[in-house]
Design a protein around this motif. Sequence first.
Motif, PDB file in Angstrom:
ATOM      1  N   ARG A 246       0.836  -1.205   0.000  1.00 52.52           N
ATOM      2  CA  ARG A 246       0.000   0.000   0.000  1.00 52.52           C
ATOM      3  C   ARG A 246       0.865   1.247   0.000  1.00 52.52           C
ATOM      4  O   ARG A 246       0.528   2.263  -0.620  1.00 52.52           O
ATOM      5  CB  ARG A 246      -0.925   0.000   1.219  1.00 52.52           C
ATOM      6  N   ALA A 247       2.001   1.185   0.682  1.00 56.46           N
ATOM      7  CA  ALA A 247       2.911   2.326   0.709  1.00 56.46           C
ATOM      8  C   ALA A 247       3.427   2.634  -0.696  1.00 56.46           C
ATOM      9  O   ALA A 247       3.552   3.812  -1.075  1.00 56.46           O
ATOM     10  CB  ALA A 247       4.072   2.060   1.662  1.00 56.46           C
ATOM     11  N   MET A 248       3.729   1.587  -1.484  1.00 50.52           N
ATOM     12  CA  MET A 248       4.181   1.819  -2.854  1.00 50.52           C
ATOM     13  C   MET A 248       3.085   2.460  -3.685  1.00 50.52           C
ATOM     14  O   MET A 248       3.337   3.393  -4.473  1.00 50.52           O
ATOM     15  CB  MET A 248       4.635   0.514  -3.501  1.00 50.52           C
ATOM     16  N   LEU A 249       1.846   1.989  -3.538  1.00 51.86           N
ATOM     17  CA  LEU A 249       0.744   2.577  -4.290  1.00 51.86           C
ATOM     18  C   LEU A 249       0.591   4.058  -3.963  1.00 51.86           C
ATOM     19  O   LEU A 249       0.393   4.889  -4.857  1.00 51.86           O
ATOM     20  CB  LEU A 249      -0.556   1.835  -4.002  1.00 51.86           C
ATOM     21  N   SER A 250       0.701   4.383  -2.694  1.00 46.60           N
ATOM     22  CA  SER A 250       0.605   5.792  -2.283  1.00 46.60           C
ATOM     23  C   SER A 250       1.762   6.608  -2.839  1.00 46.60           C
ATOM     24  O   SER A 250       1.598   7.767  -3.245  1.00 46.60           O
ATOM     25  CB  SER A 250       0.582   5.894  -0.760  1.00 46.60           C
ATOM     26  N   GLN A 251       2.940   6.003  -2.877  1.00 48.43           N
ATOM     27  CA  GLN A 251       4.134   6.701  -3.350  1.00 48.43           C
ATOM     28  C   GLN A 251       4.025   7.108  -4.813  1.00 48.43           C
ATOM     29  O   GLN A 251       4.512   8.174  -5.209  1.00 48.43           O
ATOM     30  CB  GLN A 251       5.356   5.808  -3.161  1.00 48.43           C
ATOM     31  N   VAL A 252       3.397   6.264  -5.631  1.00 51.42           N
ATOM     32  CA  VAL A 252       3.354   6.528  -7.075  1.00 51.42           C
ATOM     33  C   VAL A 252       2.020   7.122  -7.523  1.00 51.42           C
ATOM     34  O   VAL A 252       1.804   7.313  -8.724  1.00 51.42           O
ATOM     35  CB  VAL A 252       3.638   5.240  -7.875  1.00 51.42           C
ATOM     36  N   ALA A 253       1.131   7.413  -6.582  1.00 48.18           N
ATOM     37  CA  ALA A 253      -0.196   7.922  -6.919  1.00 48.18           C
ATOM     38  C   ALA A 253      -0.116   9.292  -7.575  1.00 48.18           C
ATOM     39  O   ALA A 253       0.880  10.023  -7.467  1.00 48.18           O
ATOM     40  CB  ALA A 253      -1.056   7.992  -5.660  1.00 48.18           C
ATOM     41  N   ARG A 254      -1.169   9.658  -8.258  1.00 45.62           N
ATOM     42  CA  ARG A 254      -1.264  10.998  -8.835  1.00 45.62           C
ATOM     43  C   ARG A 254      -1.348  12.041  -7.723  1.00 45.62           C
ATOM     44  O   ARG A 254      -1.693  11.731  -6.583  1.00 45.62           O
ATOM     45  CB  ARG A 254      -2.478  11.100  -9.750  1.00 45.62           C
ATOM     46  N   GLY A 255      -1.065  13.274  -8.075  1.00 38.30           N
ATOM     47  CA  GLY A 255      -1.056  14.338  -7.088  1.00 38.30           C
ATOM     48  C   GLY A 255      -2.385  14.531  -6.389  1.00 38.30           C
ATOM     49  O   GLY A 255      -2.441  15.046  -5.271  1.00 38.30           O
TER      50      GLY A 255
END
Length: 309
Positions: A246-255
Motif C-alpha cells: 500500500r505504501a508503494m501505491l501511495s508513493q506513485v499515486a497521482r497528485g
Amino acid sequence: MRHLLSLADLDQGTVRYLVDRAVRFAEPRQRGLPLADRVVGIYFRRSSTRTRSAFQAGALRLGASTVFYGPDDLQVNTGETWGDTIRVMSGYLDALVLRTNDSMGELREIADASGIPVVNALTRDEHPTQAIGDLATLREHFGELSGRRILYVGEGNSSAAALAMAVAAHPGLELTLVTPEGFGLPPHILDKLEKLDGADRIEERHNIRRLPRDMDAVYATRWQTMGVSHDAQDWLAAFDGFKVTRAMLSQVARGSGEEPVFLHDLPAMRGQDVDDDVLDGATSLAWRQAYHKMTSAMAVLEWSVSGIA
C-alpha cells in the motif's frame, strides 16, 4: 491465415480492435455464436489454471467444440515432427491454441506448416492474450486508455514483453517497467520493441528506490515465471523492495491522491510479490483481469477463425 504468435506481428489497429472486442465480450448480449460448428484444439505442455480454462470456456461460449491435449497426448513425444502433426490436425481442427513455455521459434515452425490459425497461449518470450486482457481490464475501468500511465514492477518476463507491445499500439498510453538488474526484458525483446511505433512511450528502469509518480495503474507478476526458480542461488535478493505494498501505491499515486488500480496476471505469491491488502484491496482489478483472460481468448479466437474485423 490469421495466426497470433506475437503482438508485434499485428498491425496496431488490429491490436486495438482485439482489446476493444474483449471489452465488448464482457457483455453476454454481444457474443452470439460466431464459432458454431467449429472445433478448437488446445494443447498445453505445462500446467495452467487461468489460460487453459479461459480458452476452453471462451471457445464454448462462442459455440465451438474443443479438443484438449495434455503434455503426454501427442506423438511428438515419440519422435513425430510438429510439421507432420500439424498437417494432420489441420484436417480435424479450425484452430490450434498452444502453450509451450519454450521459444517462439518452435511456435513459428508449427505455424509455418499449419493449414489452420495457431494461437500463442504462452511461450518463454511472450504472452499475447494476457496483454490483450490486461488492457481490456483498464479500458473497461477507465473508459479510455489515452493519457493513462502504467507502472510495471517485477521481472521482465513474457507478460511484461506482451504488455509493452500492446501499450505501443495504443496512442497516448505510457508504460514504465521497473525491473531488477539482470532480470529485465531480454535484449531480443528490446530490439523488437524499438522497431514499433509508440516505443517512445515505453521505458525500462532498474532502481526500485526511485519510482515514477502520477501512475494510474501498478502491475505485478510472480517473480518465478511458471513457478521455476532462477539459476542464481541469491536471485531473490535482487527483488528486495519490489513487493507491491500500500505504501508503494501511495508513493506513485497521482497528485490528487487517488490510489492507482492494481493488476496482477496471477498466480500471485502473497507476501512476496504483493501484500494481501493490495491484492484484495478496493482498487485491485486482478480478479476482473483474470475474467478478461477469457474475453481476450474469445476476441482472438473469433478474429483468427471467423475472419471478423
